[in-house]
Design a protein around this motif. Sequence first.
Motif, short mmCIF file in Angstrom:
data_model
loop_
_atom_site.label_atom_id
_atom_site.label_comp_id
_atom_site.label_asym_id
_atom_site.label_seq_id
_atom_site.Cartn_x
_atom_site.Cartn_y
_atom_site.Cartn_z
N LYS A 99 1.29 -7.98 14.01
CA LYS A 99 0.75 -6.76 14.11
C LYS A 99 0.25 -6.21 13.27
CE LYS A 99 4.79 -5.41 17.49
NZ LYS A 99 5.91 -3.93 18.40
N GLN A 100 0.53 -6.58 12.06
CA GLN A 100 -0.14 -5.34 10.86
C GLN A 100 -1.39 -5.99 11.14
OE1 GLN A 100 2.76 -6.78 7.44
NE2 GLN A 100 3.42 -4.30 7.72
N GLN A 132 -9.64 -0.07 3.21
CA GLN A 132 -9.15 1.32 3.85
C GLN A 132 -7.21 1.53 4.26
OE1 GLN A 132 -11.82 2.73 6.71
NE2 GLN A 132 -13.81 3.07 4.98
N ALA A 133 -7.16 0.29 4.84
CA ALA A 133 -6.07 0.45 5.18
C ALA A 133 -4.72 0.36 4.30
CB ALA A 133 -5.52 -1.56 5.40
N ILE A 134 -3.42 1.40 4.45
CA ILE A 134 -2.73 1.44 3.69
C ILE A 134 -1.49 0.11 3.02
CG2 ILE A 134 -1.61 3.66 5.02
CD1 ILE A 134 0.35 1.56 6.63
N LYS A 135 -0.87 0.19 1.96
CA LYS A 135 -0.52 -1.08 0.94
C LYS A 135 -0.49 -1.53 2.11
CE LYS A 135 2.06 -2.25 -2.96
NZ LYS A 135 3.19 -1.25 -4.21
N GLU A 136 1.16 -1.33 3.18
CA GLU A 136 1.86 -2.97 3.65
C GLU A 136 0.72 -3.29 5.00
OE1 GLU A 136 3.06 1.47 4.73
OE2 GLU A 136 2.64 0.44 3.53
#
Length: 548
Positions: free
Chosen positions: A132-133, A307-311
Amino acid sequence: MALLQAVVFAGLAWLALKLVRRIIANQSSPLNNIPGPQRASTLKSFVFGDLPLFFGRYAWPFHQEIWRKYDAVVRINGFFGKSMLYVYDPKALHHIVVKDQYIYEETSVFLKFSALQSGCVWRRPVGELGHKQQRKILNPVFHTNHMRHMVPTFYRITHQLRNALANQVKDGQKETDILNWMTRTALELVGQGGLGHSFDKLDRDELNPFAENVKDLIPTFAPLFLFMQFLPLVLRAGTAGFRRKILELIPSKRIRRCMEIVDDMDRVSRSILAQKKALLAQGDAAMEHQVGEGKDIMSVLLKANLQAIKEDKMGDEELLGHMSSLIFAAMETTSGALARILQQLSEHQGVQDKLREEIKQARGDKEQIEYDELMALPYLEAVCRETLRLYSPATQMTRVATKDIVLPFSTPIRGTDGTMVSEIAVPKGTGICVGILASNVNKAIWGPDADQWRPDRWLEPLPESVTEARIPGVYSNLMTFLGGGRACIGFKFSQLEMKIVLSVLLETFRFTPADKDVYWNFSGVQFPTIGKDGRRAKMPMRVELVGK
C-alpha cells in the motif's frame, strides 16, 4: 572448492530434513482430495513432480490436458511429492488475488535473481503495508491523465520505427525479424516514457545489445528454475555478494549468462538513477531538457518520493528494483504481445484490412489520433483484447499461502473420495499457481470457441457466463493483467504503447507470414522461436509498403 562442498553438504542435509517433514505432512494433507495428475512412480518424478512439464517451455500439451481433464482447481505434484494447487476458478481467484491477497504472497521467479548478482534487483515489498505504501506513490504516475503526456513521445518513437522499416522495404517486400523490431521499440518506449532515457534511435536494422540481453533473460533462466529450488541456503544465506560467490563456483554457462544479463540490467539501472537524481537536484529546468522532459514515470516518481512522508519513502534499492522490473516487464510482455498481434493479423488478412481502414478513417487528415479517440477505437480494442485473452504474454503466476486458510470455489468439484467439494483447507506453505491463460480460455466461461482467435466476440454482447463469472481481473474480464492490489500497475501504459505502434504501422505496411515454423514457447512469459528447439527468441515476418 571447500566452500562449495560445504554448501552442497548443508543443502543435502536441508533436503533430507525437508523430505521427511514433507512425507509426513503429505499423508494427511486435505489437498489429497483434489483431483490431479497421477503421483510419482519413479524417483525422478518423485523428486521433480509435475514441475518440468508444468513450467517448461514445452508445457503446452500438459496444460491442455489439464484443462480438458480436470475442473478449475487441480492438484499438481511438486517437489518431493508436495502438493500445490493450479487454480482458475473465478471465486477462488478472487480470494487469492483480491480478498486474501496478503495471505497468498508472491513467490515470483524474479526473486531468485537476487542470488545471481552482487547488488539488489527486483526487491519487492512484502505484506499489506509495504504494497500500500508503494502503490500510494506509484498510482499517480500510471493514471490516465499522466498517460496523455506520454502520447507525443510514443508517436515520435513509433515514427522512427516506421521510417526505419520503410527504408528497409522501399524496394519491395522483405522478410524481417519483427520480434527484434518490437523488442527494440518496446525498450525505447519504456526507456523514454518510463525512465527518461533513450536506449535506441531505431534508425537502422541492427541488434541492440541491451535489448538482446533483456530478451534473452527468460529463455536463459527458464531451464534454471527447477535447479534454483535446490539452492535454498544459497538463496537465503548471507549477503548478495556471498550468494554470488557461491554461484560463481558452479560450472554452468547458463548461470554465468544469467549473471551477465542481470549485471547489465543492474548497471544500466544504477547509471540512469544516478543521472536522474543529479538532474533532479538541479531543479525543474534541468529535468525539462532531458529525454522525456521530466514527464517520464521515474522523474515523477522521484519527485513524489522526495515529498513523501518518511514511512512512505522508497530507498535507492527499492527504486532500482522498480526500474529493473519496469525495463523487463514492460519490454518483454509488450514486445511479445505486439509480435502476437502482428502475427495474427498477418494470418487473417481480412481482419488486418478492416483494422487498417478503421485507423485511416480515425486519423483522417490529422497528424495523429489523439489519446481518447485512439483508446476508443472499437475494432482496434477488439483485436488487442482478443489477442491478450487467447495469447496472454504471462501464462501463470505463483503464490504461497503464508498461513492456513480456506479457499472456496464458484463451482463444486468432485473430490477423489467421491464427495462434492465447494472449498478446500489450504495448509500454510502451499504453493498456488494462478492460471492466467487457463482462466482466459476456460470454455465453461467463454464458450466452445474459447480457443479460437475471434476479435468480433468483443463487438457482441458477452455471454452471461462471462459477466456472471465475476473474474477478478482489472482488464476486460481477463486475468491477463491480474487483479487486486498486485495487478499490473502499468497495464494502461502497455495498452497505449500497443495501440500507437499498431495505428502507425498498419497505415504504412502490410504484414504477411514468413515461410518459417514459428513456435511459441509456454514458459512463464511466452516467447517465439524458429522451431521448437530454437535457442534464440525470434519471429520472422514479411513486410511491405501498403499498395506496393
